[in-house]
Design a protein around this motif. Structure first.
Motif, short mmCIF file in Angstrom:
data_model
loop_
_atom_site.label_atom_id
_atom_site.label_comp_id
_atom_site.label_asym_id
_atom_site.label_seq_id
_atom_site.Cartn_x
_atom_site.Cartn_y
_atom_site.Cartn_z
N ALA A 38 35.20 50.80 40.72
CA ALA A 38 35.11 49.48 41.33
C ALA A 38 33.66 49.05 41.48
CB ALA A 38 35.80 49.47 42.68
N ARG A 39 32.78 49.99 41.81
CA ARG A 39 31.36 49.65 41.97
C ARG A 39 30.75 49.24 40.64
NH1 ARG A 39 29.47 54.45 46.05
NH2 ARG A 39 30.59 53.66 47.85
N ALA A 40 30.95 50.05 39.62
CA ALA A 40 30.38 49.75 38.31
C ALA A 40 31.23 48.73 37.58
CB ALA A 40 30.27 51.02 37.48
N GLY A 41 32.51 48.72 37.88
CA GLY A 41 33.43 47.88 37.15
C GLY A 41 33.26 46.41 37.40
N ARG A 42 32.92 46.03 38.60
CA ARG A 42 32.80 44.60 38.91
C ARG A 42 31.65 43.98 38.14
NH1 ARG A 42 35.89 40.44 40.46
NH2 ARG A 42 34.49 38.73 40.87
N GLU A 43 30.55 44.69 38.05
CA GLU A 43 29.40 44.17 37.31
C GLU A 43 29.74 44.03 35.83
OE1 GLU A 43 24.99 45.74 36.13
OE2 GLU A 43 25.65 46.07 38.21
N ARG A 44 30.39 45.05 35.28
CA ARG A 44 30.78 45.01 33.86
C ARG A 44 31.82 43.92 33.62
NH1 ARG A 44 29.30 44.85 29.06
NH2 ARG A 44 30.71 45.77 27.54
N TYR A 45 32.75 43.77 34.55
CA TYR A 45 33.76 42.73 34.44
C TYR A 45 33.10 41.35 34.39
CZ TYR A 45 37.34 39.41 35.80
OH TYR A 45 38.15 38.32 35.85
N ASP A 46 32.12 41.15 35.26
CA ASP A 46 31.42 39.85 35.27
C ASP A 46 30.69 39.61 33.95
OD1 ASP A 46 32.31 39.26 37.82
OD2 ASP A 46 30.50 40.03 38.82
N ILE A 97 31.52 40.82 30.95
CA ILE A 97 32.53 40.53 29.93
C ILE A 97 33.08 39.12 30.12
CG2 ILE A 97 34.84 41.15 29.10
CD1 ILE A 97 34.10 44.08 29.75
N SER A 98 33.35 38.75 31.36
CA SER A 98 33.90 37.43 31.66
C SER A 98 32.95 36.32 31.23
CB SER A 98 34.19 37.33 33.16
OG SER A 98 34.69 36.07 33.49
N SER A 99 31.66 36.47 31.49
CA SER A 99 30.72 35.43 31.10
C SER A 99 30.58 35.37 29.58
CB SER A 99 29.36 35.64 31.76
OG SER A 99 28.76 36.82 31.30
N SER A 100 30.65 36.53 28.90
CA SER A 100 30.58 36.54 27.44
C SER A 100 31.78 35.81 26.83
CB SER A 100 30.55 37.97 26.91
OG SER A 100 29.38 38.62 27.31
N VAL A 101 32.95 36.08 27.38
CA VAL A 101 34.15 35.40 26.89
C VAL A 101 34.07 33.91 27.15
CG1 VAL A 101 36.64 35.17 27.26
CG2 VAL A 101 35.63 37.43 27.05
N GLY A 102 33.55 33.52 28.31
CA GLY A 102 33.40 32.10 28.62
C GLY A 102 32.47 31.40 27.65
N ARG A 103 31.36 32.07 27.32
CA ARG A 103 30.42 31.48 26.34
C ARG A 103 31.07 31.37 24.97
NH1 ARG A 103 26.81 35.00 28.80
NH2 ARG A 103 26.90 36.40 26.99
N LEU A 104 31.81 32.41 24.58
CA LEU A 104 32.49 32.39 23.28
C LEU A 104 33.52 31.27 23.23
CD1 LEU A 104 33.00 33.76 20.51
CD2 LEU A 104 34.72 35.14 21.66
N TRP A 105 34.33 31.14 24.26
CA TRP A 105 35.37 30.11 24.30
C TRP A 105 34.78 28.70 24.29
CZ3 TRP A 105 40.18 30.15 23.05
CH2 TRP A 105 41.00 29.09 23.39
N GLY A 106 33.61 28.54 24.91
CA GLY A 106 32.96 27.23 24.96
C GLY A 106 32.21 26.88 23.69
#
Length: 104
Positions: free
Chosen positions: A19-27, A29-38
Motif C-alpha cells: 500500500a505504501r509503495a503501491g499508491r505512488e506507482r498507481y498514481d 500508471i494512472s497519469s500515464s494512462v490519462g495522458r495516453l487516452w488524451g
C-alpha cells in the motif's frame, strides 16, 4: 493453526508494504494512462473504431432482418400448407371434425 497465523501475518505485511509503495506507482500508471487516452491520435482511432462498429452493427441488423423475414415466410407457408389440405384430410382450417371420447 500456526500456518494460518503465519499466512495472515505475511498477508498483512504484504498489504502494508504494498500500500505504501503501491499508491505512488498507481498514481504514476494512472497519469500515464490519462495522458495516453488524451492523445489526439488515440482519440482519432477511437472515433474511427466507433464508426466502424456502428457500420458493422447496421449491416448485421440488415442481414438478421432479412433472415428472420425469410424464416417467417417459410414457417407461414408451412403452416398454411398443413392446415389447408396437405396434412389435415383436405379440410380447411376451422372445419375439422372432432370426436368426443366417451366418459363412462
Amino acid at each position: 493453526m500456526m500456518g494460518k497465523v503465519l499466512l495472515l501475518a505475511a498477508a498483512g505485511a504484504g498489504y502494508v508494504l504494498g500500500a505504501r509503495a503501491g499508491r505512488e506507482r498507481y498514481d504514476q500508471i494512472s497519469s500515464s494512462v490519462g495522458r495516453l487516452w488524451g492523445n489526439p491520435k488515440v482519440q482519432e482511432k477511437v472515433v474511427d473504431l466507433q464508426d466502424k462498429a456502428g457500420d458493422v452493427a447496421r449491416q448485421a441488423g440488415s442481414v438478421a432482418q432479412e433472415k428472420v423475414g425469410a424464416a417467417a415466410g417459410s414457417v407461414a407457408g408451412s403452416v398454411k400448407d398443413k392446415f389447408n389440405g396437405s396434412g389435415s384430410g383436405d379440410q380447411p382450417l376451422g372445419e375439422q371434425h372432432h370426436t368426443r371420447m366417451p366418459t363412462d
